[in-house]
Each structure stands twice: as structure tokens, then as C-alpha cells.
Write an enzyme that holds these catalytic residues in place. Structure first.
Site, PDB file in Angstrom:
ATOM      1  CE  LYS A  76      -3.895   2.020   2.644  1.00  0.00           C
ATOM      2  NZ  LYS A  76      -4.792   1.847   3.800  1.00  0.00           N
ATOM      3  CB  SER A 151      -8.182   3.685   2.819  1.00  0.00           C
ATOM      4  OG  SER A 151      -7.359   3.076   3.810  1.00  0.00           O
ATOM      5  CB  SER A 175      -8.523   0.784   5.636  1.00  0.00           C
ATOM      6  OG  SER A 175      -9.292   1.942   5.477  1.00  0.00           O
TER       7      SER A 175
HETATM    8  N1  GLN Z   1     -13.259   4.150   6.264  1.00  0.00           N
HETATM    9  C1  GLN Z   1     -12.700   4.615   7.489  1.00  0.00           C
HETATM   10  C2  GLN Z   1     -12.295   6.056   7.345  1.00  0.00           C
HETATM   11  O1  GLN Z   1     -12.594   6.622   6.363  1.00  0.00           O
HETATM   12  C3  GLN Z   1     -11.538   3.766   7.884  1.00  0.00           C
HETATM   13  C4  GLN Z   1     -10.333   4.067   7.102  1.00  0.00           C
HETATM   14  C5  GLN Z   1      -9.167   3.231   7.490  1.00  0.00           C
HETATM   15  O2  GLN Z   1      -9.297   2.202   8.133  1.00  0.00           O
HETATM   16  N2  GLN Z   1      -8.004   3.711   7.128  1.00  0.00           N
HETATM   17  O3  GLN Z   1     -11.682   6.633   8.190  1.00  0.00           O
END
Ligand code: GLN
Length: 483
Positions: A76, A151, A175
Site C-alpha cells: 500500500k 482505503s 481499511s
Molecule cells: N473508512 C474509514 C475512514 O474513512 C476507515 C479508514 C481506514 O481504516 N483507514 O476513516
């Protein structure tokens, strides 16, 4: 070759059926063939990958290879990689090349993996659909009109489309697990502190945790083995020995107590997703597990709590991107104030700005007690709920996400609806617990994830529970059509 799991690829490399260079070339060709359309990768490191594949082949020949030596993987784009751009999905870091490797990258490198490139992600890991990336949306290989989740959407889609053997991701509120669910793969968020955060660009430091995205639980065990362990460079890293994860995969599940939180099956959950999750739980009953009704009474507060804590931490973490030390700098600033303002206005996207503003507000004098302190207290209650539950059961199961993958654009203009995508995943981050998502029966051709949450440092148990279902079923082996 590309359809093999990591475990099978490792066996093939060791048996000399193919070389790491051949395997790396095969994935690079697939990336060329499919990624213009899917957009999983922000950077592809072709020459570097081939050079490290040659070194891996030499290790395999001279007998110094580890389990993952020669396996092509993707990181990532939140993990710093020396000499290769680390953008974090943001215009702010479009020109940033880190001078060092994140611990996760260094450990996987030492294990002999081959880095194919860096994967697309929501900007600074803020999002559930990969639509907030400066580098454009990632398409879900199961249906290109759908989001891959976020994400870590680039990593999840790349693993699902067989563009790499496995990938790394990070999970602050879901995410790793949510994109794994939406792309039909296996994702593991370890216990907070299990995997070093050194060199992993911070979003919300008390919640962020790196982990693997793979095709199977057995593959996740191999990846976690290489990633986990104490790191003196991360002060929140746990000083706990890393057990042999692969060795625990086959343990018998008779007598395992599975807790089903009633709050996870209430309104808001798609009925077909619920049926698919229940069918998987019935499989566990057949394997001799016992299902117990439990309650996590404060789980309804987790999304609201998260959206105070995470923005508060991000407003502090992201203050370093000021146009002075690194990252985007505006043209011809009039003075220092103008430099800060315009560099940040130009460098950050809308969702990141929204979070910085919410966080700054929640931390400001007069509001701190009402929002931030309150959120920290509720966070404690949420952890207490889990502590009580784990007095009764070994693991907790439920859906990973309330729906299957949604259409690109469907929720992009409605942040609150988007935030609800993580309604079942966020609590594990608030409590610091490990959680996993594995594919179960799809709904109308769209993947569904079963979430398994464990007690602190019980990654081995989660992998065991996941692996036993994957021994009995083949949902995790299904490939999207055309891949
Ligand atoms: N979807 C969640 C957010 O927007 C979690 C994102 C994540 O785990 N990085 O913060």
C-alpha cells in the site's frame, strides 16, 4: 501460475517449477494488461522487482531462502519505500521519496519478497471506497462499475485480480477488512502493536495497524509471520514473542465458542448479506463449534466515537504537511502564512480537509471536554464490552460490511452514508483487537465477507478459525471472471 495461492507459489519456487524472475515477469505482464483499467497501482517498480527476483532466485539456489523468498507482492502506498515514491494517495506527497523503508517493508524485503510496486488508496487512508485518491478511483475486478472498498482498495483489488501474490494494507477503522470483503479476499488487521507502524504514514496513531491482504488464511499466516514483532523504532510496538502462525492453522474447532453480537444483525444489515454470513456460521456449527448470543451494548456508538477520535489525531498528524519540510509547496508564496495556507489548500483533497477541520474543532479549548474527552470515555466502554464478551466466547463473528460493493459514485457525495460502511469494523480498532475478513457465499455475484474478531494477540486463533472454513469450502478460491 498467477492463480496459485501464495502457499502454492512458495512450494512451486522451492521445487524449481518456475523461477522468481519468471513469476515476477508474469505478474508485471498482468499489471500491464489489466491495470490501465483497474488502477490498482500508483507506482510499478519493474526494474527493481526484476533485480530483487534475481537475488531471490540466487537465495533459492544456495539454500538460504525463507518461506516467502521470491514471492512478488505489492505495498500500500502508505508504507515508506526508500528510493520509490510514497504518495499516500495524495497530491501533497506526489513528489515524496522517502529516504528509508518502513519496518514492514524492510521485514518483507529481508524475507526475500519481491516488491512489484505501490498500490492505490484513499487519500491518507481516509475513505471506504478508494474514491478519494488523487490518482483516481480503483475498479472492483468483480464488476468494474463497483468500488473495491477502501482505503486499501488498490491492494485488495490487485490481490483479487491476481496482479500480485499478496499485498500489505493498513486498517484504522476497517481499511483492510472492508476492501477484503468487497473484493472477495482474505484480510487481517492484527492487534494494535503487533505490527510496527514505523514508516507507515500516520493517519490516527492510536488506531492505525498494518496487516496482510491475501487469497487465503494460510497465506495471511505466512505474511503476518514476516511482518509481526517488536520494533524498537515504534514505541507502541508490543514486546510479545511472535508465535508460529502456520503451525496453528489446522487445530480442531470442536468446542470453540463463537459469539454473535445481536447488535451486528440488526437493522441496516442487508438481508442477503446476513443470510450468507449465517450460512457460514452454520458451517462452523457442523465443525463442532458452539454459537452463543452475546451483546456489545455500546457498538451503536462506535462510528460517532471514531469520527471524533480519528479526525482529532489526523488533524495533529497532518500538521507536518506545511509546504516547508517536504511535500507539495505552492508557487510564489507572498509570506509564510500564505505558504502554509495555499500549500495545504492545494495539496489536500476535500475529505482530508473535512477531517482536519472536524479534528481541529473537537480538540479546541471549550470543545475538548464535550467531544474528545467524551469520545475517549466511550472508547473505554466499547473496550469493556469486548472484555466481557471474551470472558464468555473465544471469537466473535458477524458481517464485515453491511452491504456488498456499491457503485462508483453512489456514496461519494454523502460522507455520513459512506462512514456507515465501517459500522462493524471500527469497534475492533477502538479497542485495539485483531479482526479478520474472509470471503463467504457471494450475493448476486458480489463478494461477501465474514468478520472474525479475536481477543488481544489471538491472531493465531483467527487464522485457525478462518483456515478451517477454507478447508471445507472454496469461496476464497473463486476468481473474478476474466482474471
Ligand atoms: N473508512 C474509514 C475512514 O474513512 C476507515 C479508514 C481506514 O481504516 N483507514 O476513516
Amino acid at each position: 501460475m498467477h492463480d496459485k495461492t501464495l502457499t502454492e507459489l512458495a512450494a512451486g519456487l522451492r521445487a524449481g517449477e518456475f523461477s522468481s524472475v519468471e513469476l515476477t515477469r508474469a505478474y508485471l505482464e498482468r499489471i500491464e494488461q489489466f491495470d490501465t483499467d483497474l488502477n490498482c497501482f500508483i507506482s510499478v517498480a519493474r526494474e527493481r522487482a526484476l533485480a530483487s527476483a534475481e537475488r531471490a532466485d540466487a537465495r533459492i539456489r544456495d539454500g538460504s531462502a525463507d518461506a516467502l523468498t521470491g514471492i512478488p507482492i505489492a505495498h500500500k502506498d502508505i508504507f515508506c519505500t526508500s528510493g520509490l515514491r510514497t504518495s499516500c494517495g495524495s497530491k501533497m506527497l506526489d513528489n515524496f521519496v522517502a529516504p528509508y523503508d518502513a519496518t514492514v517493508v524492510a521485514r518483507l524485503e529481508a524475507a526475500g519478497t519481491v516488491m512489484l510496486g505501490k498500490t492505490n488508496m484513499d487519500e491518507f487512508a481516509m475513505g471506504s471506497s478508494n474514491e478519494t485518491s488523487f490518482y483516481g478511483v480503483v475498479r472492483n475486478p468483480w464488476d468494474r462499475t463497483l468500488v473495491p472498498g477502501g482505503s486499501s482498495g488498490g491492494s485488495a483489488a490487485a490481490v483479487a485480480a491476481r496482479l500480485c501474490g499478496a499485498a500489505t494494507g493498513t486498517d484504522t477503522g476497517g481499511s483492510i477488512r472492508q476492501p477484503a470483503a468487497l473484493c472477495g479476499i482474505t484480510g487481517l488487521k492484527p492487534t494494535y502493536g503487533r505490527v510496527s507502524r514505523y514508516g507507515m504514514i500516520a493517519f490516527a496513531s492510536s488506531l492505525d495497524q498494518g496487516g496482510p491482504l491475501t487469497r487465503s488464511a494460510a497465506d495471511a499466516a505466512l505474511m503476518l509471520q514476516a511482518m509481526a514483532g517488536f520494533d524498537p523504532r515504534d514505541s507502541t510496538s508490543a514486546q510479545q514473542a511472535v508465535p508460529d502462525y502456520s503451525g496453528q492453522l489446522d487445530a480442531d474447532l470442536r468446542g470453540l465458542k463463537i459469539g454473535l453480537p445481536r447488535e451486528y444483525f440488526e437493522s441496516g444489515l442487508d438481508a442477503e448479506v446476513a443470510a450468507s454470513v449465517q450460512a457460514a456460521i452454520a458451517e462452523y456449527r457442523h465443525m463442532g463449534a458452539e454459537v452463543v448470543d452475546i451483546s456489545l451494548p455500546n457498538s451503536g456508538l462506535s462510528v460517532a466515537t471514531y469520527y471524533v477520535v480519528a479526525p482529532a489525531e489526523c488533524s495533529s498528524n497532518l500538521s507536518r504537511f506545511d509546504g516547508v519540510r517536504f511535500g507539495h509547496r505552492c508557487e510564489q508564496p507572498k509570506n509564510l502564512e500564505d505558504l502554509y495556507k495555499r500549500s495545504r489548500s492545494e495539496g489536500f483533497g476535500a475529505e482530508v480537509k473535512r477531517r482536519i477541520m472536524i479534528g481541529t474543532y473537537a480538540l479546541s479549548a471549550g470543545y475538548y471536554d464535550a467531544y474528545y474527552l467524551k469520545a475517549q470515555q466511550i472508547r473505554q466502554l466499547i473496550s469493556e464490552d469486548f472484555r466481557k464478551a471474551f470472558g464468555q466466547v473465544d471469537v466473535i463473528m458477524g458481517p464485515t460490511s453491511p452491504t456488498t460493493a456499491f457503485a462508483i459514485g453512489e456514496k461519494a457525495d454523502d460522507p455520513v452514508t459512506m462512514y456507515l460502511s465501517d459500522i462493524y469494523t471500527i469497534a475492533a480498532n477502538l479497542a485495539g483487537l485483531p479482526g479478520m475478513s474472509i470471503p463467504v457465499r457471494p450475493v448476486a455475484g458480489r463478494p461477501v465477507g465474514l468478520q472474525i474478531i479475536g481477543n488481544y494477540f489471538q491472531e493465531g486463533k483467527l487464522l485457525n478459525v478462518a483456515h478451517r472454513l477454507q478447508r471445507e469450502s472454496d469461496w476464497h478460491l473463486a476468481a473474478p471472471v476474466g482474471f
